[in-house]
Design a protein around this motif. Sequence first.
Motif, PDB file in Angstrom:
ATOM      1  N   UNK A 116     132.014 110.596  70.382  1.00 34.81           N
ATOM      2  CA  UNK A 116     131.511 109.882  71.303  1.00 34.81           C
ATOM      3  C   UNK A 116     132.266 108.967  72.148  1.00 34.81           C
ATOM      4  N   UNK A 117     131.812 109.208  73.609  1.00 33.13           N
ATOM      5  CA  UNK A 117     132.407 108.396  74.550  1.00 33.13           C
ATOM      6  C   UNK A 117     131.995 107.075  75.033  1.00 33.13           C
ATOM      7  N   UNK A 118     130.727 107.197  74.902  1.00 35.35           N
ATOM      8  CA  UNK A 118     129.863 105.963  75.366  1.00 35.35           C
ATOM      9  C   UNK A 118     128.563 105.926  74.528  1.00 35.35           C
ATOM     10  N   UNK A 119     128.404 104.662  74.023  1.00 37.23           N
ATOM     11  CA  UNK A 119     126.915 104.297  73.419  1.00 37.23           C
ATOM     12  C   UNK A 119     126.706 102.970  73.679  1.00 37.23           C
ATOM     13  N   UNK A 120     125.387 102.877  74.145  1.00 42.26           N
ATOM     14  CA  UNK A 120     124.848 101.645  74.429  1.00 42.26           C
ATOM     15  C   UNK A 120     123.335 101.549  74.188  1.00 42.26           C
ATOM     16  N   UNK A 121     123.116 100.379  73.336  1.00 42.27           N
ATOM     17  CA  UNK A 121     121.553  99.862  72.722  1.00 42.27           C
ATOM     18  C   UNK A 121     121.193  98.643  73.412  1.00 42.27           C
ATOM     19  N   UNK A 122     120.089  98.751  74.298  1.00 42.48           N
ATOM     20  CA  UNK A 122     119.448  97.653  74.922  1.00 42.48           C
ATOM     21  C   UNK A 122     118.023  97.362  74.530  1.00 42.48           C
ATOM     22  N   UNK A 123     117.546  96.127  74.839  1.00 45.45           N
ATOM     23  CA  UNK A 123     116.177  95.787  74.743  1.00 45.45           C
ATOM     24  C   UNK A 123     115.814  94.690  75.521  1.00 45.45           C
ATOM     25  N   UNK A 124     114.675  94.833  76.538  1.00 49.77           N
ATOM     26  CA  UNK A 124     114.395  94.387  77.719  1.00 49.77           C
ATOM     27  C   UNK A 124     115.648  93.899  78.533  1.00 49.77           C
ATOM     28  N   UNK A 125     116.473  95.101  78.911  1.00 49.70           N
ATOM     29  CA  UNK A 125     117.433  95.104  79.895  1.00 49.70           C
ATOM     30  C   UNK A 125     118.615  94.095  79.109  1.00 49.70           C
ATOM     31  N   UNK A 126     118.843  93.961  78.007  1.00 45.74           N
ATOM     32  CA  UNK A 126     119.875  92.846  77.410  1.00 45.74           C
ATOM     33  C   UNK A 126     120.522  93.906  76.288  1.00 45.74           C
ATOM     34  N   UNK A 127     122.011  93.965  76.617  1.00 41.70           N
ATOM     35  CA  UNK A 127     122.835  94.672  75.770  1.00 41.70           C
ATOM     36  C   UNK A 127     122.539  94.238  74.358  1.00 41.70           C
ATOM     37  N   UNK A 128     122.680  94.977  73.366  1.00 40.89           N
ATOM     38  CA  UNK A 128     122.533  94.516  72.041  1.00 40.89           C
ATOM     39  C   UNK A 128     123.900  95.061  71.326  1.00 40.89           C
ATOM     40  N   UNK A 129     124.207  96.384  71.853  1.00 38.96           N
ATOM     41  CA  UNK A 129     125.470  96.748  71.076  1.00 38.96           C
ATOM     42  C   UNK A 129     126.006  97.700  71.945  1.00 38.96           C
ATOM     43  N   UNK A 130     127.432  97.775  72.016  1.00 34.22           N
ATOM     44  CA  UNK A 130     128.048  98.725  73.270  1.00 34.22           C
ATOM     45  C   UNK A 130     129.449  99.396  72.638  1.00 34.22           C
ATOM     46  N   UNK A 131     129.710 100.472  73.021  1.00 34.26           N
ATOM     47  CA  UNK A 131     130.940 101.260  72.596  1.00 34.26           C
ATOM     48  C   UNK A 131     131.342 101.933  73.962  1.00 34.26           C
ATOM     49  N   UNK A 132     132.494 101.581  74.567  1.00 35.54           N
ATOM     50  CA  UNK A 132     133.017 102.020  75.915  1.00 35.54           C
ATOM     51  C   UNK A 132     134.033 103.024  75.662  1.00 35.54           C
ATOM     52  N   UNK A 133     134.005 103.530  74.488  1.00 30.56           N
ATOM     53  CA  UNK A 133     135.319 104.578  74.450  1.00 30.56           C
ATOM     54  C   UNK A 133     136.609 103.586  73.710  1.00 30.56           C
ATOM     55  N   UNK A 134     136.862 102.667  73.944  1.00 29.58           N
ATOM     56  CA  UNK A 134     137.909 101.884  73.257  1.00 29.58           C
ATOM     57  C   UNK A 134     137.397 100.406  72.681  1.00 29.58           C
ATOM     58  N   UNK A 135     136.273  99.911  73.286  1.00 29.90           N
ATOM     59  CA  UNK A 135     135.959  98.510  72.526  1.00 29.90           C
ATOM     60  C   UNK A 135     134.583  98.662  72.247  1.00 29.90           C
ATOM     61  N   UNK A 136     134.395  97.883  70.950  1.00 32.62           N
ATOM     62  CA  UNK A 136     132.972  98.090  70.604  1.00 32.62           C
ATOM     63  C   UNK A 136     132.594  96.463  70.467  1.00 32.62           C
TER      64      UNK A 136
END
Length: 408
Positions: free
Chosen positions: A147-167
Amino acid sequence: MVSHPCLFVFAVFGLRSTIAGEVKCNTLFVSRDAVLDCHLPCEGPIVITFLKWTKNQSTLALYNGSSYTSNRFGFRQPWNPSSQDISLQINNPTKEDSGEYNYIVVSTCEILMGSVHLNIAGEVKCNTLFDSRNAVLDCHLPCEGPIHFLKWTKNNSILALWNGTNYIHTNRFGFRQPWNPSLQDISLQINNPTKEDSGEYKYSVVSTCVTLKGTVHLNIAGEVKCNTLFDSRNAVLDCHLPCEGPIVITFLKWTKNESTLALYHGSSYTSNRFGFRQPWNPSSQDISLQINNPTKEDSGEYIYTVISTCETLTGSVNLEIPDMKTTSPAQKEWDNGSETLTHNRTDPLKLKGIGTSRHHQVLFVVVILTAVLVLGIFVLWKRKKIPFSCATSETVEPESSLPVETTP
């Protein structure tokens, strides 16, 4: 000048010794695009003079001195015919784009043809789970690959993010641990969820096998509602889950003072006078605890823990067994049950109502006084020979004319 098809045939059958190797290809997913990532195995400067990609004999992308692309297909940009990159890019791929792709390339270093298989796996499958005190949006990719990129949002607010290097995660939200970007698990975990956490959650994922976006709905039902009931000789902690629709209870435990009273974990366990209210069904919302023949010592705090397909909750219920010497409403309710029958069995006079009321006591005294009065009159009559008749109240004259001595 020799045409390109002739050049291709001549190169394949006449210049095999110039073939440097095979084209190495991978399938990548970048943002919303799928890429058949292919490079020529040549070293040093080269010039591509002919490049064509086809699928099912339909031309998707062509370079023959000038570029031609069709619909959502084209060379990966910025493309340069002086590089080894011969990749094909597919914008917004769908499951119908899965299949075999063929390439033909003619360059100053290499003339090759081959194929690459692309698999657009489909959609992410998600479920909502409740594990201990956590809610989990249980989601898995339909294919393998980092997985290179993963993002979870609710109401346009980022809850959890993985951008390939940082969590990055926020507050009570994060990927389900232990998380590994090389696996298909993209689940979101919510610690200690509340009813306010209900709503729509969105994910966006880019991996080497698929690029997808989607939504998952989470419903946190609320709190368990409990009442205490007294039924015949039983006390019931009447508790129901606040879920709607079909559910399955996978774990249920009642404890008091850290001692397990009733447990369900695939099979039921009950202890002494404690158990689930029968008939019990793990597919219902009823999680009630029943106590047979309760005593005053059974009063106290009872704690439940329940895990189901709709909710995971822990709470407590206070039970107060009424004192039998009081006349509280609870006592009256208790007396209307079998406790009255218990008194009737132990005191049969109370059932007949003999010798216990004030009316009976007064009647007894009247009878005694009447008996004493009658006895006194009888004794006096015997001693003085006083004539006594119930038929008349006239005085009887004596037969002799002599005066009668009157006794005061």
